[in-house]
Design an enzyme around this catalytic site. Structure first.
Site, PDB file in Angstrom:
ATOM      1  N   ASP A  51      -7.496  -7.715  12.651  1.00  0.00           N
ATOM      2  CA  ASP A  51      -6.619  -8.844  12.358  1.00  0.00           C
ATOM      3  C   ASP A  51      -5.257  -8.646  13.011  1.00  0.00           C
ATOM      4  O   ASP A  51      -4.627  -9.592  13.475  1.00  0.00           O
ATOM      5  CB  ASP A  51      -6.425  -8.989  10.847  1.00  0.00           C
ATOM      6  CG  ASP A  51      -7.668  -9.505  10.157  1.00  0.00           C
ATOM      7  OD1 ASP A  51      -8.403 -10.293  10.773  1.00  0.00           O
ATOM      8  OD2 ASP A  51      -7.906  -9.109   9.005  1.00  0.00           O
ATOM      9  N   ALA A 164      -2.661 -11.437   2.782  1.00  0.00           N
ATOM     10  CA  ALA A 164      -2.100 -10.246   3.419  1.00  0.00           C
ATOM     11  C   ALA A 164      -0.914  -9.697   2.607  1.00  0.00           C
ATOM     12  O   ALA A 164      -1.061  -9.391   1.430  1.00  0.00           O
ATOM     13  CB  ALA A 164      -1.744 -10.573   4.873  1.00  0.00           C
ATOM     14  N   ASN A 166       1.601 -11.045   1.260  1.00  0.00           N
ATOM     15  CA  ASN A 166       1.822 -11.854   0.061  1.00  0.00           C
ATOM     16  C   ASN A 166       0.999 -11.375  -1.133  1.00  0.00           C
ATOM     17  O   ASN A 166       1.491 -11.306  -2.251  1.00  0.00           O
ATOM     18  CB  ASN A 166       1.500 -13.312   0.394  1.00  0.00           C
ATOM     19  CG  ASN A 166       1.375 -14.182  -0.840  1.00  0.00           C
ATOM     20  OD1 ASN A 166       2.364 -14.500  -1.489  1.00  0.00           O
ATOM     21  ND2 ASN A 166       0.156 -14.529  -1.199  1.00  0.00           N
ATOM     22  N   SER A 168      -0.172  -8.370  -1.724  1.00  0.00           N
ATOM     23  CA  SER A 168       0.357  -7.098  -2.232  1.00  0.00           C
ATOM     24  C   SER A 168       1.567  -7.306  -3.132  1.00  0.00           C
ATOM     25  O   SER A 168       1.883  -6.460  -3.962  1.00  0.00           O
ATOM     26  CB  SER A 168       0.769  -6.184  -1.079  1.00  0.00           C
ATOM     27  OG  SER A 168      -0.308  -5.968  -0.220  1.00  0.00           O
TER      28      SER A 168
HETATM   29  P1  NAP Z   1      -1.298  -2.999   9.508  1.00  0.00           P
HETATM   30  O1  NAP Z   1      -0.172  -2.388   8.736  1.00  0.00           O
HETATM   31  O2  NAP Z   1      -2.064  -2.193  10.486  1.00  0.00           O
HETATM   32  O3  NAP Z   1      -2.396  -3.591   8.510  1.00  0.00           O
HETATM   33  C1  NAP Z   1      -2.235  -4.417   7.443  1.00  0.00           C
HETATM   34  C2  NAP Z   1      -3.629  -4.758   6.891  1.00  0.00           C
HETATM   35  O4  NAP Z   1      -3.695  -6.147   6.607  1.00  0.00           O
HETATM   36  C3  NAP Z   1      -4.795  -4.491   7.846  1.00  0.00           C
HETATM   37  O5  NAP Z   1      -5.878  -4.014   7.125  1.00  0.00           O
HETATM   38  C4  NAP Z   1      -5.045  -5.854   8.458  1.00  0.00           C
HETATM   39  O6  NAP Z   1      -6.348  -6.011   8.985  1.00  0.00           O
HETATM   40  C5  NAP Z   1      -4.827  -6.723   7.252  1.00  0.00           C
HETATM   41  N1  NAP Z   1      -4.528  -8.128   7.480  1.00  0.00           N
HETATM   42  C6  NAP Z   1      -3.797  -8.723   8.461  1.00  0.00           C
HETATM   43  N2  NAP Z   1      -3.757 -10.033   8.262  1.00  0.00           N
HETATM   44  C7  NAP Z   1      -4.484 -10.294   7.135  1.00  0.00           C
HETATM   45  C8  NAP Z   1      -4.816 -11.467   6.421  1.00  0.00           C
HETATM   46  N3  NAP Z   1      -4.378 -12.660   6.792  1.00  0.00           N
HETATM   47  N4  NAP Z   1      -5.563 -11.347   5.293  1.00  0.00           N
HETATM   48  C9  NAP Z   1      -6.007 -10.146   4.876  1.00  0.00           C
HETATM   49  N5  NAP Z   1      -5.725  -9.006   5.507  1.00  0.00           N
HETATM   50  C10 NAP Z   1      -4.968  -9.083   6.626  1.00  0.00           C
HETATM   51  O7  NAP Z   1      -0.708  -4.293  10.243  1.00  0.00           O
HETATM   52  P2  NAP Z   1      -1.463  -5.354  11.128  1.00  0.00           P
HETATM   53  O8  NAP Z   1      -2.911  -5.057  11.197  1.00  0.00           O
HETATM   54  O9  NAP Z   1      -0.704  -5.485  12.381  1.00  0.00           O
HETATM   55  O10 NAP Z   1      -1.272  -6.678  10.239  1.00  0.00           O
HETATM   56  C11 NAP Z   1       0.004  -7.224  10.025  1.00  0.00           C
HETATM   57  C12 NAP Z   1       0.071  -7.761   8.647  1.00  0.00           C
HETATM   58  O11 NAP Z   1       0.128  -6.690   7.715  1.00  0.00           O
HETATM   59  C13 NAP Z   1       1.317  -8.546   8.339  1.00  0.00           C
HETATM   60  O12 NAP Z   1       1.239  -9.874   8.809  1.00  0.00           O
HETATM   61  C14 NAP Z   1       1.382  -8.447   6.827  1.00  0.00           C
HETATM   62  O13 NAP Z   1       0.717  -9.529   6.219  1.00  0.00           O
HETATM   63  C15 NAP Z   1       0.621  -7.188   6.509  1.00  0.00           C
HETATM   64  N6  NAP Z   1       1.514  -6.243   5.830  1.00  0.00           N
HETATM   65  C16 NAP Z   1       1.173  -5.907   4.557  1.00  0.00           C
HETATM   66  C17 NAP Z   1       1.996  -5.081   3.821  1.00  0.00           C
HETATM   67  C18 NAP Z   1       1.605  -4.786   2.413  1.00  0.00           C
HETATM   68  O14 NAP Z   1       0.544  -5.257   2.010  1.00  0.00           O
HETATM   69  N7  NAP Z   1       2.387  -4.030   1.687  1.00  0.00           N
HETATM   70  C19 NAP Z   1       3.178  -4.592   4.368  1.00  0.00           C
HETATM   71  C20 NAP Z   1       3.499  -4.938   5.671  1.00  0.00           C
HETATM   72  C21 NAP Z   1       2.649  -5.793   6.397  1.00  0.00           C
HETATM   73  P3  NAP Z   1      -6.839  -5.162  10.293  1.00  0.00           P
HETATM   74  O15 NAP Z   1      -7.060  -3.761   9.804  1.00  0.00           O
HETATM   75  O16 NAP Z   1      -8.119  -5.857  10.662  1.00  0.00           O
HETATM   76  O17 NAP Z   1      -5.779  -5.243  11.337  1.00  0.00           O
END
Ligand code: NAP
Ligand code: MN
Length: 266
Positions: A51, A164, A166, A168
């Site tokens: 993603d 994503a 949100n 958490s």
């Molecule tokens: P990452 O830190 O490597 O991974 C964040 C996780 O979220 C990965 O498992 C990713 O999937 C998954 N993900 C991304 N978009 C999603 C969605 N719409 N619904 C469900 N899961 C989703 O960062 P990244 O892979 O570059 O993804 C960026 C996203 O991470 C940001 O847009 C934000 O939403 C999220 N994020 C979450 C937190 C938290 O939960 N505390 C903090 C910062 C950012 P993949 O493994 O397939 O890449």
């Protein structure tokens, strides 16, 4: 897709991936698709990765509204934006042949900082303090002063981004067919001086959120546009609304949003 023949492949070129992509390229050629090196000449954009790679593909190709985006997963876990697996190329061809695929339009949000040229987000826009101190933001809904936030930051997400960051933060999962944006708090301080709603807030697609950073020496927050951090100095106000721009994605028919929610979280 008879008229869409120009394909741009977005991926991080590693030896391992190149090897896996070779048969994909051959398959594309066999079916009269042309691999192009410039995304501006493409009408199909394929992201290969997770993603995160899909979010990068959108940003690096500047959220093309006329293109059809397709996510191919390289890992073993299921993605929200990747319906196909690089390890099962046959399934991709079969799905195309048997019309098990459909095009879905996904919402984006539009963000403009200090009234400058707007940028788009697919998951969310996050605003966080870049120092260990809490920071203060005045929140306005359609120009109406709503609350003063003090804490680590705020996240504004799209319905598809609701699963994503949100999620958490205790935000609600939103059906992507609902046109709206969601505001969630990151560790808000609530006391006699500062009071926030303390609950996720879902606004209609017509609303504009304005976040005004209170200038007390922390006017340099980290602005996150999906998985990219933007460094914007002297950030005073951030306007966020649902954009007109929608991203067309090629998806498997039998993999609805709620099927993915179930498979991922339950
Ligand atoms: P990452 O830190 O490597 O991974 C964040 C996780 O979220 C990965 O498992 C990713 O999937 C998954 N993900 C991304 N978009 C999603 C969605 N719409 N619904 C469900 N899961 C989703 O960062 P990244 O892979 O570059 O993804 C960026 C996203 O991470 C940001 O847009 C934000 O939403 C999220 N994020 C979450 C937190 C938290 O939960 N505390 C903090 C910062 C950012 P993949 O493994 O397939 O890449
Ligand atoms: Mn990732």
């Amino acid at each position: 897709m008879p008229t869409r023949r120009n394909v741009f492949l977005f991926y991080k070129p590693t030896m391992e991936l190149e090897e896996k992509i070779t048969p994909l390229k051959a398959l594309a050629k066999e079916h009269n698709f042309h691999i192009v090196n410039d995304y501006r000449q493409a009408n199909i954009i394929v992201s290969i990765g997770g993603d995160g790679a899909f979010l990068q593909a959108l940003r690096k190709t500047e959220f093309q509204e006329d293109c059809l985006y397709l996510g191919i997963n390289t890992g073993d876990h299921l993605g929200f934006y990747t319906d196909f697996s690089i390890n099962d190329i046959n399934a991709i061809t079969e799905a195309m042949k048997n019309e098990q695929v459909e095009v879905r339009k996904n919402p984006t949000i539009m963000v403009s900082v200090n009234d400058e040229k707007p940028f788009y987000c697919f998951n969310e826009c996050s605003i966080r303090s870049n120092v260990i101190r809490t920071f203060v933001i005045d929140v306005f809904i359609d120009d109406m002063y709503f609350e003063t936030f003090r804490g680590d930051g705020l996240v504004v997400s799209t319905p598809t981004g609701s699963t994503a960051y949100n999620k958490s933060l205790g935000g609600a999962i939103v059906d992507p067919r609902l046109k709206g944006i969601q505001l969630t708090e990151i560790a808000s301080l609530n006391n006699n001086e500062f009071r926030t709603l303390g609950a996720p807030l879902i606004l209609s697609g017509e609303s504009t959120l304005t976040l005004k950073v209170v200038q007390d020496g922390n006017d340099y927050p980290i602005i996150g546009a999906d998985n990219e951090a933007l460094s914007i100095r002297h950030c005073h106000d951030i306007k966020i609304q649902l954009a007109e721009k929608q991203i067309k994605m090629l998806k498997l028919k039998d993999n609805s949003f709620f099927q993915r929610v179930q498979k991922t979280f339950l």
